[in-house]
Design a protein around this motif. Structure first.
Motif: not given
Length: 184
Positions: A56-74, A122-127, A135-138
């Motif tokens: 939640g403290y990143t620029r991209k989080y704030a940007a997506m919360a403000r304007d949901p239009r995004v692009s991605y490439t894979i 096998g990790t607890s990363m997403f528990d 907290h602070h992650q979505d």
């Protein structure tokens, strides 16, 4: 040798397969001044929809919360480099990012992330997401609207503009990709 022209269903399956097998891509958001800002991210696919998690403290989080239009490439870039270029494929997606708040959808985002990210199994990363204590992650869900699909397996530099159904679950239309120098 060039492959036959793929059908709508073939392209949909090929896109879903790429999104399922390649986990790293670039996410572009619009900053507070309207300029693009790009970050490398992990993407977990559920069909043609992708999930990505961010703090939640990143620029991209704030940007997506403000304007949901995004692009991605894979992209899939073959390990053999230039000599295997006819196996390369990529997608550039314009979509809408939505913060995931529904517990069932959070569970689904964790599930597809664990399925796709071998390192997370096998990790607890997403528990903490599952317990509601992340907290602070979505997670954000990105529903595709339009895309540029490139599949060198059809023929080198074969590209199509893709429109998705309103729910983002299927490919609705393929159109030729025309450039100023070489209209198709």
């Amino acid at each position: 040798m060039p492959q036959p022209e793929p059908t709508l269903h073939d392209v949909e399956e090929a896109i879903a397969e790429l999104l399922r097998t390649e986990e790293i891509g670039a996410l572009a958001v619009l900053d507070s001044k309207g300029a693009p800002s790009v970050s490398m991210m992990h993407f977990a696919a559920d069909g043609l929809t992708v999930y990505t998690a961010t703090f939640g403290y990143t620029r991209k989080y704030a940007a997506m919360a403000r304007d949901p239009r995004v692009s991605y490439t894979i992209a899939y870039l073959p390990p053999g480099g230039f000599s295997e270029r006819l196996q390369a494929r990529s997608i550039q997606v314009d979509g809408i990012a939505t913060k995931v708040t529904d517990p069932e959808e959070i569970h689904r985002a964790v599930e597809v992330s664990r399925e796709q990210f071998l390192w997370a199994q096998g990790t607890s990363m997403f528990d903490n997401f599952l317990k509601g204590t992340a907290h602070h992650q979505d997670f954000f869900r990105i529903d595709p609207v339009e895309a540029l699909w490139n599949d060198n397996r059809v023929r080198q530099l074969w590209r199509r503009l893709v429109t998705f159904t309103p729910d983002g679950r299927h490919v609705a239309e393929l159109r030729p990709y025309a450039t100023a120098r070489n209209p198709l």
